[in-house]
Motif scaffolding. Sequence first.
Motif, short mmCIF file in Angstrom:
data_model
loop_
_atom_site.label_atom_id
_atom_site.label_comp_id
_atom_site.label_asym_id
_atom_site.label_seq_id
_atom_site.Cartn_x
_atom_site.Cartn_y
_atom_site.Cartn_z
N PRO A 125 1.01 -1.05 -0.61
CA PRO A 125 -0.13 0.02 -0.02
C PRO A 125 0.76 1.01 0.17
N ALA A 126 0.63 2.29 -0.42
CA ALA A 126 1.19 3.69 -0.45
C ALA A 126 1.43 3.91 0.24
N ASP A 127 2.66 4.43 1.28
CA ASP A 127 2.72 5.62 2.24
C ASP A 127 3.32 6.51 2.29
N ALA A 128 2.37 7.43 1.90
CA ALA A 128 2.78 9.04 1.36
C ALA A 128 2.47 9.89 2.26
N LYS A 129 2.93 10.95 2.39
CA LYS A 129 1.65 12.48 2.49
C LYS A 129 3.54 13.63 2.71
N PRO A 130 2.31 14.44 2.57
CA PRO A 130 2.76 16.14 1.79
C PRO A 130 2.66 16.64 3.28
N SER A 131 3.17 17.22 3.02
CA SER A 131 3.94 17.56 4.17
C SER A 131 2.60 18.59 4.73
N GLU B 21 8.65 23.36 -5.13
CA GLU B 21 10.06 23.50 -4.46
C GLU B 21 10.52 22.02 -4.77
N ALA B 22 12.12 21.64 -4.76
CA ALA B 22 11.60 20.52 -4.74
C ALA B 22 11.77 19.26 -3.56
N PRO B 23 12.02 18.36 -3.53
CA PRO B 23 11.35 17.25 -2.11
C PRO B 23 13.24 17.06 -1.86
N ALA B 24 13.64 17.26 -0.23
CA ALA B 24 14.77 16.56 0.33
C ALA B 24 15.50 15.71 -0.45
N SER B 25 14.49 15.51 -1.71
CA SER B 25 15.96 13.80 -1.31
C SER B 25 16.33 14.38 -3.24
N ASP B 26 17.21 13.82 -4.13
CA ASP B 26 17.93 15.06 -5.52
C ASP B 26 17.05 14.45 -6.45
N CYS B 27 15.50 14.98 -6.42
CA CYS B 27 14.42 14.34 -7.11
C CYS B 27 14.57 16.12 -7.91
N CYS C 64 11.09 8.76 -6.93
CA CYS C 64 10.55 10.10 -6.43
C CYS C 64 9.46 9.83 -5.76
N VAL C 65 8.55 9.20 -6.42
CA VAL C 65 6.96 9.19 -5.61
C VAL C 65 7.10 8.13 -4.62
N SER C 66 8.14 7.27 -4.31
CA SER C 66 8.41 6.58 -3.00
C SER C 66 9.26 7.47 -2.75
N VAL C 67 10.51 8.43 -2.88
CA VAL C 67 10.21 8.56 -1.93
C VAL C 67 9.65 9.58 -0.26
N VAL D 222 4.62 13.39 -4.18
CA VAL D 222 3.17 13.68 -3.14
C VAL D 222 1.97 13.10 -4.86
N PRO D 223 1.78 11.84 -5.41
CA PRO D 223 1.24 10.95 -5.70
C PRO D 223 -1.09 11.95 -5.53
N LEU D 224 -1.39 12.57 -6.44
CA LEU D 224 -2.73 13.00 -5.57
C LEU D 224 -4.09 12.46 -7.45
#
Length: 247
Positions: A42-48, A56-62, A79-82, A213-215
Amino acid sequence: MTVIGAYDRRGDAMRVNKFGVGVILAASVLLTGCAAGGSDKPADAKPSAGASQEAEAPASDCPELKEGATIDGATLGGCVSVAAEDTAGYAASMSIMDMTTTTRHSPADEAVELTTPMGSVIKIGDESWVKTATSEWQVADPNSTDPIIAGLSTGAASATAMDPTAMATALTGDYTVTGTGTRLGQKVFLLSGTIEQEGISMETVYEVTADYVPLAMTSTADMNGQPLESVFEVTEWDVKQDIVAPL
């Protein structure tokens, strides 16, 4: 994701339309990209909280998302997985061939609930239960003599695939930011591209926030001369979903 069935009513008996089931099963797998090896987790994502409306780029290298930018599908999926690491739960809907399936996910419990026009499915860990629109809950049985119960039970095995992270990790080719929009009160970037799977070309628009974050995801394809469109939309994000065993 598996959408279960189409049906005809003949007298007092309901029979599964075999052709409809086959088309919908094939279309749902292809149009969500799950055939390309999407994860069953299952997806485990959440927007800050209070996510910025600016790109703004996420904290990763995306890479930073901005109109005209191009990102390859593998990078987009990564990037979505991150971004997909912590969420209390989410709810979503998917429409295909005039049928809508709704889903609720509780990642902490490894629990998924699907509600389709044919009936409902609950899957918690390795256990699954199903019910038709008129029956009571029962343990999933893919070999049931009731074709609707059998179909729902088969669908239970892939219930967790109705997951925006699984869809993203299956993306191939290049995606270009062609515009912006709004989902759940947040700015999203529209990434457009084409997926080639099993000889079928699918035009896909994936909607993600600035921090990936995928919506939402929309796919269109032509399957044996029949135009098909799949629309996946997250309706609640980072909202706890209480899913309990019905038996």
